[in-house]
Every structure is written in C-alpha cells, then in structure tokens.
Scaffold this active site. Structure first.
Site, PDB file in Angstrom:
ATOM      1  N   GLU A 139       0.871  -1.157   0.000  1.00 42.49           N
ATOM      2  CA  GLU A 139       0.000   0.000   0.000  1.00 42.49           C
ATOM      3  C   GLU A 139       0.921   1.223   0.000  1.00 42.49           C
ATOM      4  O   GLU A 139       1.817   1.307   0.850  1.00 42.49           O
ATOM      5  CB  GLU A 139      -0.858  -0.027   1.273  1.00 42.49           C
ATOM      6  CG  GLU A 139      -2.005   0.919   1.151  1.00 42.49           C
ATOM      7  CD  GLU A 139      -2.851   1.016   2.417  1.00 42.49           C
ATOM      8  OE1 GLU A 139      -2.871   0.066   3.218  1.00 42.49           O
ATOM      9  OE2 GLU A 139      -3.472   2.077   2.574  1.00 42.49           O
ATOM     10  N   LYS A 163       4.411   0.531   9.955  1.00 43.91           N
ATOM     11  CA  LYS A 163       4.451   1.749   9.134  1.00 43.91           C
ATOM     12  C   LYS A 163       3.946   2.953   9.919  1.00 43.91           C
ATOM     13  O   LYS A 163       4.448   4.045   9.743  1.00 43.91           O
ATOM     14  CB  LYS A 163       3.578   1.561   7.896  1.00 43.91           C
ATOM     15  CG  LYS A 163       4.303   0.874   6.781  1.00 43.91           C
ATOM     16  CD  LYS A 163       3.559   1.161   5.482  1.00 43.91           C
ATOM     17  CE  LYS A 163       3.271  -0.123   4.777  1.00 43.91           C
ATOM     18  NZ  LYS A 163       2.351   0.009   3.671  1.00 43.91           N
ATOM     19  N   ARG A 223       5.659 -12.932   9.580  1.00 46.69           N
ATOM     20  CA  ARG A 223       6.287 -11.663   9.220  1.00 46.69           C
ATOM     21  C   ARG A 223       7.635 -11.557   9.917  1.00 46.69           C
ATOM     22  O   ARG A 223       7.888 -12.207  10.940  1.00 46.69           O
ATOM     23  CB  ARG A 223       5.399 -10.491   9.587  1.00 46.69           C
ATOM     24  CG  ARG A 223       5.128 -10.324  11.062  1.00 46.69           C
ATOM     25  CD  ARG A 223       4.014  -9.336  11.345  1.00 46.69           C
ATOM     26  NE  ARG A 223       4.294  -8.019  10.824  1.00 46.69           N
ATOM     27  CZ  ARG A 223       3.537  -7.412   9.895  1.00 46.69           C
ATOM     28  NH1 ARG A 223       2.477  -8.005   9.418  1.00 46.69           N
ATOM     29  NH2 ARG A 223       3.828  -6.210   9.471  1.00 46.69           N
TER      30      ARG A 223
END
Ligand code: ATP
Ligand code: MG
Length: 564
Positions: free
Chosen positions: A35, A270, A260
């Site tokens: 994104e 983020k 992850r």
C-alpha cells in the site's frame, strides 16, 4: 556476492506439489502488493525476496502491484520510493507495474454482480452501530435492519453511492454472509465505503472505495496470481478471500500465510515509522538508523547483503524476533571481502616525531586489501606530525595495553616503529600532544632485529589530513522489543538517545579526497564506512558507519541475560 542458493520451505513444497499435480497449468505467478502509504522496510524486503525469488526459481512471473485502494493516506512520493526499492532489491517485475486502482471499474461491476445475486446489500448503519451489531468472538452478531433490502433497492442505492449522492460514512455495501459466523471476518463484512476523496491516480472519479478484503482477492484473481503470499495475520481472512472468489466464480488464487519478519531493537510498523519521521525523531525515511530499505541503502548496506539476510532467516509459520546482529553479519562479511582499506582518525590526538626531519614527506606504500593482491597498493604520505586516535594513547596504561604509552614502542601501520617519549599538556592539564621518536631502520613497519612490537595503530599525516564528517550509528531502540512497555507508556520511551553520534573533526588520508558518494571503505580498526550519497562532496567527505568490524552485540547479550 551472488544471491545464495534458496533453502526449501513450506511454500516451495506447496508449489512443488501444485506443479506435480498440474494445478494452474504449471504456472507460478506471485506478487508484492504494497500500500503506498509509507516507505518499504526490511520486513517488506523479506516479502519481495520471497515472492520475486519464487518467480525467478520457478521461471514464473512476479508483479509489483500497488494496493492503492485507500486514497487518504497514499502519496506519489511513496509510489516512487517503493518502485526504486523493489528494483534495487532485484525484484524483477519486468513490465508488470500494476495499480489496484486500475481495476476499480471491474471491482465495482463484480460487486454489482454480488448485489444482483442477493449476496451483498447496502447498509445504513453508522460505523459505530456496525461495530455494536458485530458481536465479539464470544457472542454472535445481530442482523442489520437493512439486511433484507430488495435486490432492486440495493442495486439502485449502490449505484447512487458510486455516483456520489450520499455523504461520507452514511452507507456501506456489505457482503451477506452470516452475522453469527464463528469467524468474525465473515459477519457481513463491508465491501465498499463512501469517501469523497482525491485519489493519486483516479482524481475525484470515485466516491466509493473498496475495502481490503474485498479488493485484494480480486486483484490477485484479475492478475491470475497463482500463489498469493501474505503474513499470518491474514490467515483468519482466508475464508473471506475464498468466499468472495467462490461466489463470483472467477479465477481463484491460493492464499498462503508466512510469519512476518520482526527485527530486534527496531519497530517495523508503518504507523510508527511514519511517526518517527513526521515528529523528527529521525532525519527522514532514509535516515541510516531507520529499518527502511532506503535507510539501509544510505547506511551502506548492499542489496545482495539484504537478499542474503532474507534467505538466511528463511520462511516459517510462526512469528519470532530476529536479532539485528544477524543482519549486521550479512553485510559485514560482504564488506570485508569487497571494501578497500583506508586510514582515518575519528578523535585526533597530535603526535610529533621529534627526530624526524622537519620538512620531509615520505610516501608509504600500503595494501588496499590484505587478502586481495589484485586490489593493489596505494601511497600514503607520512611526515613529522601525524594524528592518531585519542584512545590509542594512555598516560597511565591499564594492563595489557599494547598501544601508545610513555616508554613503549608501537607500530604505525605501514610506516615506522615509534616510541612514546613525553606528553605535552595545556594549562588545565589536558593532553595536547604526544612526543615520540622513530626508528629509521623500521620503514614500512618492519623490525629488522626481530624485537617484539605488540601493537599497531593507524594514523593520518597532519599536513595532508583531509577533514571529514563521520556519523556513527547505533540501534534506534535500547530494548530488544521496543513495544514491550507498561500500560500507559509508549514505544518511543525506548528510543536510544545515543543512536547517532556526529563527529565533525575527523581526519582521513588524502586519497579519499575524491571518494565517490556511495563508495565503501574499511577504515582500519574502526569499521566499514560509506560515503553518504546525499551529503558527501569531493574534498568534503561525509562517511556513515555501516557496521563495526566485530559483532558488538554478542558482548551486550552476555552482560545482560535479560536482553534475550
Ligand atoms: P499496513 O497494511 O498496516 O499499512 P503493511 O506493513 O502490511 O502495513 P503493506 O504495504 O500492506 O504494509 O505490505 C505489503 C506486503 O508486505 C504485504 O504482502 C505484507 O504481507 C508484507 N509485509 C509487511 N510487513 C512485513 C513483515 N514485517 N515481514 C514480512 N512481510 C511483510
Ligand atoms: Mg498490509
């Protein structure tokens, strides 16, 4: 360094089985779907290496696809930086630079298909009401009062939502699944929300924006992705991914989840990275202390070292925290092989060789790389006054101190054996100079009579020294897991106040005058340094320390058992 041989992992096993059974007609097609709401970090690097590596090894394809479905947080700057970072890491998406926003019309049409099938409805509950109706993992949800609108009414309202007739937040389009489903993600999830926002590619064309779970599977399906690899948090969303694609009867990629990457002493969210940038805790997304790809690049990490790291840590199905020294080791080994050596003094102390002729200059020949004769040699000027490291002198030496101390001999790298004679101090007792004598018979640092010289130190000729700025970096956070805070406290309280030290009065050998921005060096005895790509200029170099010569973390962990 070449990209290392891939290790097997559960994803490769699944792909092998799919190929063996003829699924997907023998195709392997992966994607990386960021994104564009921030810069990429080392966790994203893991995903890029995994996805593009699978495409490479199975002779398949890899797409870079921007999941640009949320206009309010997205910016062109992020798109540009992401493209640069993916390319730098070697993620080869060929001509497949794709944007989910290009599928908005298709997505809308498919949503309308579900509306017409009676599988989606327009709901007028507010966000808060929706939350209340949703229930919890323990209690079932309640049906929305709008759940049984007619297909005609739903189709009409959805079209008018698209046409911008209703204010933001007043309605949603929801999938009609089951408000009592044990998996909360299947309790009539929202597919579209109303948002009158400017999109970085679509402008003001759209007033409805698709939600992640609805959009993502369609993006994968439209691109004929075979294996849609995401992180573990999405395992609970897989039934929804499958529900949408099954209801539509379109091409159905397989979603696979892996753990992850979490890296010690840093944050990889983020939101938090954005906060560090926005509130000036760091100098920008590419601050060399940031765990971003651009930060690592500016610090002097190479893309091959990051790929090697991603290969080394492997792909697993359970979450863990990888120690930052694993990453440091991957760059240290590479730079040891590839970096030319140079001498620099970070905290200079003037040393006068009292028996050396006043105006004499000698060119001392020294190897550019100790293990690589092909790297050649260079000449380093030597004269009566030189700079050495303050740390390399002790007036009162501790035990086993083999460097400069009154009465002791030491070797100046590639130059001479010198002996420390006296110390010069200023009025307040600070040492300003060290006076030594040299032995002319030891040119090049050789000792013809074989007497033992235990220490070798680096130096820079005072007359020829090139002033430099040097930046030393340490971890951004002192805690292994910075998010480990008591209630009411914030991860930023774990920031390391000493994560950056700027040294403005360093000196380096004159050969570095024209060091190209982006060049790597090993400063002997000090570590691996990188001429800052933005700030380093010919004649005024700025060096970032990429990594120390040795692993300094091992020591810290031994001292502090709680650090593990
Ligand atoms: P958010 O979605 O909250 O903005 P994100 O880090 O998931 O944050 P995306 O842009 O959605 O950001 O991530 C793109 C891809 O990178 C996703 O496929 C995601 O699974 C993967 N990814 C993100 N963080 C990590 C990580 N720490 N380790 C491995 N893969 C990651
Ligand atoms: Mg995400």
């Amino acid at each position: 360094m070449e990209t290392p041989e891939p290790k097997s992992n559960f994803i490769r096993e699944i792909i092998d089985a799919d190929l063996a059974s003829g699924k997907n007609g023998g195709r392997v097609h992966t994607r990386f779907p960021p994104e564009p709401n921030g810069y990429l970090h080392i966790g994203h690097a893991k995903s890029i290496c995994l996805n593009s590596g699978l495409a490479r090894d199975y002779k398949g394809k890899f797409n870079l696809r921007f999941d640009d479905t949320n206009p309010s947080k997205e910016e062109q700057e992020y798109v540009d930086s992401i493209i640069e970072d993916v390319k730098w890491l070697g993620g080869d998406f060929e001509d497949r630079l794709l944007f989910a926003s290009d599928y908005f019309q298709q997505m809308y049409d498919l949503a309308m298909t579900l509306v017409k099938k009676g599988k989606a409805y327009v709901c007028d509950l507010s966000a808060e009401e929706m939350r209340n109706y949703r229930g919890s993992p323990m209690e079932p949800g309640k049906d929305s009062p709008f759940r049984n609108r007619s297909v005609e009414e739903n189709a009409d309202l959805f079209e008018r939502m698209k046409n911008g007739e209703f204010p933001d937040g007043s309605r949603t389009l929801r999938a009609k699944i089951d408000m009592k489903h044990p998996n909360i993600n299947l309790r009539d999830p929202a597919m579209y929300r109303i948002l009158h926002a400017e999109h970085h590619r679509q402008g003001a064309k759209w007033c409805v924006y698709p939600m992640y779970d609805w959009a993502h599977g369609l993006e994968d399906s439209i691109e004929q992705i075979t294996h849609s690899i995401c992180t573990l948090e999405f395992a609970d969303h897989r039934p929804l991914y499958d529900w949408f694609l099954n209801e539509l009867g379109v091409y159905h990629p397989q979603q696979l989840e892996f753990a992850r990457l979490n890296l010690s002493n840093t944050v990889l969210s983020k939101r938090k990275l954005l906060e560090l940038v926005r509130d000036n805790h760091v100098s920008g997304w590419d601050d060399p202390r940031m765990p971003t790809i651009s930060g690592f690049r500016r610090r002097g990490y190479t893309s091959s070292s990051i790929r090697a790291f991603c290969e080394e840590i492997g792909v697993a199905k359970f979450n863990s925290i990888i120690d930052i020294w694993v990453l440091e080791n991957s760059i240290r080994g590479e730079l040891n092989r590839t970096s030319p050596r140079a001498m620099a003094v970070l905290r200079p102390l003037k040393l006068v060789i009292t028996n050396y002729p006043q105006d004499q200059v000698e060119e001392m020949e020294t190897a550019n790389h100790p293990d690589d004769a092909a790297a050649g040699t260079r000449k380093v000027p030597f004269c009566r006054e030189i700079y050495v490291e303050q740390d390399d002198f002790k007036e009162v030496p501790p035990k086993k101190f083999f460097r400069l101390t009154p009465g002791q001999e030491v070797r100046l790298r590639s130059a001479y054996i010198i002996k420390c004679e006296t110390v010069v101090k200023d009025a307040s007792g600070n040492i300003t100079e060290v006076h030594c004598t040299y032995d002319p018979a030891t040119r090049g640092g050789n000792v013809p009579d074989g007497r033992k010289i235990k220490g070798t130190i680096h130096w820079v000729s005072a007359r020829h020294a090139l002033p430099a700025q040097v930046r030393l970096y340490d971890a951004l956070f002192t805690k292994r897991n910075p998010d480990d805070v008591e209630e009411g406290h914030d991860y930023k309280e774990n920031m390391n106040p000493a994560s950056l030290e700027v040294i403005n009065s360093a000196f380096c050998e004159p050969a570095l005058k024209n060091a190209a921005a982006g060049a790597h060096f090993q400063f002997e005895r000090l570590g691996y340094f990188f001429a800052d790509p933005k700030d380093s200029k010919p004649g005024a170099p700025v060096f970032n320390r990429t990594v120390t010569l040795k692993d300094t973390w091992a020591k810290i962990e031994q001292k502090d058992p709680a650090a593990k």
